[in-house]
Scaffold this motif. Sequence first.
Motif: not given
Length: 202
Positions: A38-40, A70-72, A97-99, A128-130
Amino acid sequence: MAKFIVFEGIDGSGKSTQIRALAERLRAEGRRVYVTAEPTESVSGGMLRDALSGVTKRSACELASLFLLDRINHNVNPVTGIKKLLDADFDVICDRYYYSTLAYQGSETDFEWVRKMNVDCPEIRRPDVCIFLDIDPAVSMSRINRSDRGFTEIYEKAEKLREVREKYFYTFERLSDNIKVIDAARDVKTIAEDVFRAVKEA
């Protein structure tokens, strides 16, 4: 079962190197791996890259909203979406990602607004993991200045990166996600071993 793995860190923390190492190791184990970021490459992603490079000026609220859009799409795209790939038994490794939105844009506008619209969105999957690659901003800037990209992004300033690093930890304290903080100032192979262990345990 396929895993959704996110890499985070301030600019210059070594995400690209560690993502490549992890993808190679998982593939060597016979797993199918898809690397994304991201960004995609979508229209909204292009708008974000223009803003991050300084071509188009946008407010923090605009950036946070564009990242959400973009994330959706990143999650639900019927061809290359995260859900589609996980359902097809691909491990998905995502660079940011959203972090990142919470740390970068959340340091410039209302943090709770940014947090809620991301973590409460039903179409945004929790990883599952960041993996957070932690590094001193001074070291980060030294790496950025030595790179051959030929440009810097709007957040790539030492003072800003210090602020963002602090916001990352503020963010982690307010989420129930599986987050692994890894010292990224060490040699590449040692970091890669810690990353692989964290992914296997996820």
